[in-house]
Design a protein around this motif. Sequence first.
Motif, PDB file in Angstrom:
ATOM      1  N   MET A   1      -9.803  -1.018 -34.860  1.00  0.00           N
ATOM      2  CA  MET A   1      -8.471  -1.205 -35.425  1.00  0.00           C
ATOM      3  C   MET A   1      -7.729   0.129 -35.403  1.00  0.00           C
ATOM      4  O   MET A   1      -8.206   1.118 -35.970  1.00  0.00           O
ATOM      5  CB  MET A   1      -8.578  -1.727 -36.864  1.00  0.00           C
ATOM      6  CG  MET A   1      -7.220  -1.893 -37.553  1.00  0.00           C
ATOM      7  SD  MET A   1      -7.370  -2.708 -39.158  1.00  0.00           S
ATOM      8  CE  MET A   1      -8.442  -1.563 -40.031  1.00  0.00           C
ATOM      9  N   LEU A   2      -6.562   0.140 -34.760  1.00  0.00           N
ATOM     10  CA  LEU A   2      -5.759   1.356 -34.667  1.00  0.00           C
ATOM     11  C   LEU A   2      -4.731   1.338 -35.788  1.00  0.00           C
ATOM     12  O   LEU A   2      -3.950   0.403 -35.918  1.00  0.00           O
ATOM     13  CB  LEU A   2      -5.055   1.433 -33.314  1.00  0.00           C
ATOM     14  CG  LEU A   2      -4.170   2.658 -33.068  1.00  0.00           C
ATOM     15  CD1 LEU A   2      -5.012   3.923 -33.061  1.00  0.00           C
ATOM     16  CD2 LEU A   2      -3.411   2.503 -31.761  1.00  0.00           C
ATOM     17  N   SER A  28      -9.227   3.661 -36.268  1.00  0.00           N
ATOM     18  CA  SER A  28      -8.915   4.919 -35.598  1.00  0.00           C
ATOM     19  C   SER A  28      -7.448   5.258 -35.832  1.00  0.00           C
ATOM     20  O   SER A  28      -6.675   4.436 -36.334  1.00  0.00           O
ATOM     21  CB  SER A  28      -9.213   4.839 -34.097  1.00  0.00           C
ATOM     22  OG  SER A  28      -8.368   3.888 -33.468  1.00  0.00           O
ATOM     23  N   HIS A  29      -7.061   6.483 -35.451  1.00  0.00           N
ATOM     24  CA  HIS A  29      -5.675   6.940 -35.576  1.00  0.00           C
ATOM     25  C   HIS A  29      -5.248   7.589 -34.251  1.00  0.00           C
ATOM     26  O   HIS A  29      -6.078   8.145 -33.533  1.00  0.00           O
ATOM     27  CB  HIS A  29      -5.539   7.983 -36.688  1.00  0.00           C
ATOM     28  CG  HIS A  29      -6.129   7.566 -38.000  1.00  0.00           C
ATOM     29  ND1 HIS A  29      -5.459   6.722 -38.861  1.00  0.00           N
ATOM     30  CD2 HIS A  29      -7.315   7.859 -38.595  1.00  0.00           C
ATOM     31  CE1 HIS A  29      -6.215   6.524 -39.932  1.00  0.00           C
ATOM     32  NE2 HIS A  29      -7.343   7.200 -39.796  1.00  0.00           N
ATOM     33  N   VAL A  45     -19.068   7.566 -40.305  1.00  0.00           N
ATOM     34  CA  VAL A  45     -19.972   7.025 -39.289  1.00  0.00           C
ATOM     35  C   VAL A  45     -19.157   6.614 -38.070  1.00  0.00           C
ATOM     36  O   VAL A  45     -18.124   5.931 -38.192  1.00  0.00           O
ATOM     37  CB  VAL A  45     -20.752   5.807 -39.836  1.00  0.00           C
ATOM     38  CG1 VAL A  45     -21.669   5.241 -38.760  1.00  0.00           C
ATOM     39  CG2 VAL A  45     -21.554   6.205 -41.067  1.00  0.00           C
ATOM     40  N   THR A  46     -19.611   7.047 -36.880  1.00  0.00           N
ATOM     41  CA  THR A  46     -19.031   6.624 -35.607  1.00  0.00           C
ATOM     42  C   THR A  46     -20.163   6.123 -34.716  1.00  0.00           C
ATOM     43  O   THR A  46     -21.340   6.180 -35.097  1.00  0.00           O
ATOM     44  CB  THR A  46     -18.300   7.782 -34.902  1.00  0.00           C
ATOM     45  OG1 THR A  46     -19.264   8.667 -34.321  1.00  0.00           O
ATOM     46  CG2 THR A  46     -17.410   8.562 -35.854  1.00  0.00           C
ATOM     47  N   LEU A  64      -8.069   8.966 -31.896  1.00  0.00           N
ATOM     48  CA  LEU A  64      -8.562   7.722 -31.301  1.00  0.00           C
ATOM     49  C   LEU A  64     -10.073   7.516 -31.452  1.00  0.00           C
ATOM     50  O   LEU A  64     -10.624   6.586 -30.849  1.00  0.00           O
ATOM     51  CB  LEU A  64      -8.177   7.629 -29.817  1.00  0.00           C
ATOM     52  CG  LEU A  64      -6.670   7.651 -29.533  1.00  0.00           C
ATOM     53  CD1 LEU A  64      -6.413   7.627 -28.028  1.00  0.00           C
ATOM     54  CD2 LEU A  64      -5.970   6.473 -30.207  1.00  0.00           C
ATOM     55  N   VAL A  65     -10.751   8.322 -32.238  1.00  0.00           N
ATOM     56  CA  VAL A  65     -12.180   8.115 -32.486  1.00  0.00           C
ATOM     57  C   VAL A  65     -12.340   7.057 -33.577  1.00  0.00           C
ATOM     58  O   VAL A  65     -11.868   7.230 -34.713  1.00  0.00           O
ATOM     59  CB  VAL A  65     -12.868   9.425 -32.913  1.00  0.00           C
ATOM     60  CG1 VAL A  65     -14.301   9.143 -33.374  1.00  0.00           C
ATOM     61  CG2 VAL A  65     -12.878  10.422 -31.759  1.00  0.00           C
ATOM     62  N   GLU A  66     -12.996   5.950 -33.251  1.00  0.00           N
ATOM     63  CA  GLU A  66     -13.234   4.904 -34.242  1.00  0.00           C
ATOM     64  C   GLU A  66     -14.261   5.379 -35.261  1.00  0.00           C
ATOM     65  O   GLU A  66     -15.321   5.892 -34.896  1.00  0.00           O
ATOM     66  CB  GLU A  66     -13.703   3.623 -33.568  1.00  0.00           C
ATOM     67  CG  GLU A  66     -12.621   2.901 -32.787  1.00  0.00           C
ATOM     68  CD  GLU A  66     -13.000   1.475 -32.474  1.00  0.00           C
ATOM     69  OE1 GLU A  66     -14.212   1.207 -32.274  1.00  0.00           O
ATOM     70  OE2 GLU A  66     -12.097   0.615 -32.424  1.00  0.00           O
ATOM     71  N   HIS A  67     -13.954   5.189 -36.534  1.00  0.00           N
ATOM     72  CA  HIS A  67     -14.848   5.665 -37.589  1.00  0.00           C
ATOM     73  C   HIS A  67     -14.699   4.779 -38.828  1.00  0.00           C
ATOM     74  O   HIS A  67     -13.687   4.108 -39.013  1.00  0.00           O
ATOM     75  CB  HIS A  67     -14.518   7.119 -37.950  1.00  0.00           C
ATOM     76  CG  HIS A  67     -13.106   7.321 -38.411  1.00  0.00           C
ATOM     77  ND1 HIS A  67     -12.040   7.387 -37.536  1.00  0.00           N
ATOM     78  CD2 HIS A  67     -12.571   7.459 -39.658  1.00  0.00           C
ATOM     79  CE1 HIS A  67     -10.913   7.563 -38.218  1.00  0.00           C
ATOM     80  NE2 HIS A  67     -11.205   7.599 -39.497  1.00  0.00           N
TER      81      HIS A  67
END
Length: 257
Positions: A1-2, A28-29, A45-46, A64-67
């Motif tokens: 989810m962005l 993510s952002h 956690v990623t 853009l790193v999902e965490h």
Amino acid sequence: MLIDRFFHGPVSAYPRDYPAGAHQVLHSHREAQFLYAACGTMRVVTAQGAWVIPPTRGVWIPPLVEHEIFMVGEVHMRSLFIAPALCPAGLQQCCVLAVTSLLRELILRAVQGPQQAENPLIQQLMLEEISNLENLPLHVPMPEDRRLQAICLALLRRPDHPYTLEDWALQVGASSRTLARLFQQELRMNFNTWRQQLRLMEALPRLLAGDSVQQVAEVLGYGSARAFSAMFQRLLGDTPRNYVGTLNQLSEIGSIR
């Protein structure tokens, strides 16, 4: 989810408090995020690993790193969102950083409101400070090899597991030499270092919750408090008692802002 943020200049600052046990789902952002724990402990956690962020420390999360984020105890989170073009060199990966007194004061000032956060001097000083922070070993990377995954997941469930690499070799069907090579190749550290960093991550929330050094040493599989303290001091540069005492003092300062 962005998740999109409305940007106020190159750096935006957002304060948010969470109760114990709260959880931010995977997201993510577009911009980089610098998470600062003014009070409380967070776990980020990623897909690549896990990081523990004790109070007064921060974690860098690239764009853009999902965490996902887990709160250990009540958490006073202070977030900076930084435009990708302004990300400091050398911060392409998630990492826990030792926040300086100056950066702490700048962050606490920035979250007081848009006028403070949009101050060009405050923004420039924050970026300069972040680019020079010390990287702390409060991270355990996760491997892709299925045999290493089996070992690492078993240790995440039970950090005090006594098996040596030779013992694990018998369990996962690979030689200890192969496993040693894979640890270096995939995780850039040996098995013992990975396990020590995992135990350090597990130790900090327990110590901050008030457990004694002896109790934590026993839970994490150390033969004595002295052996645990030696590992702790080697990785973080101070004894468990002094390190946690300093974190608690700084956390008390941050919690009243």
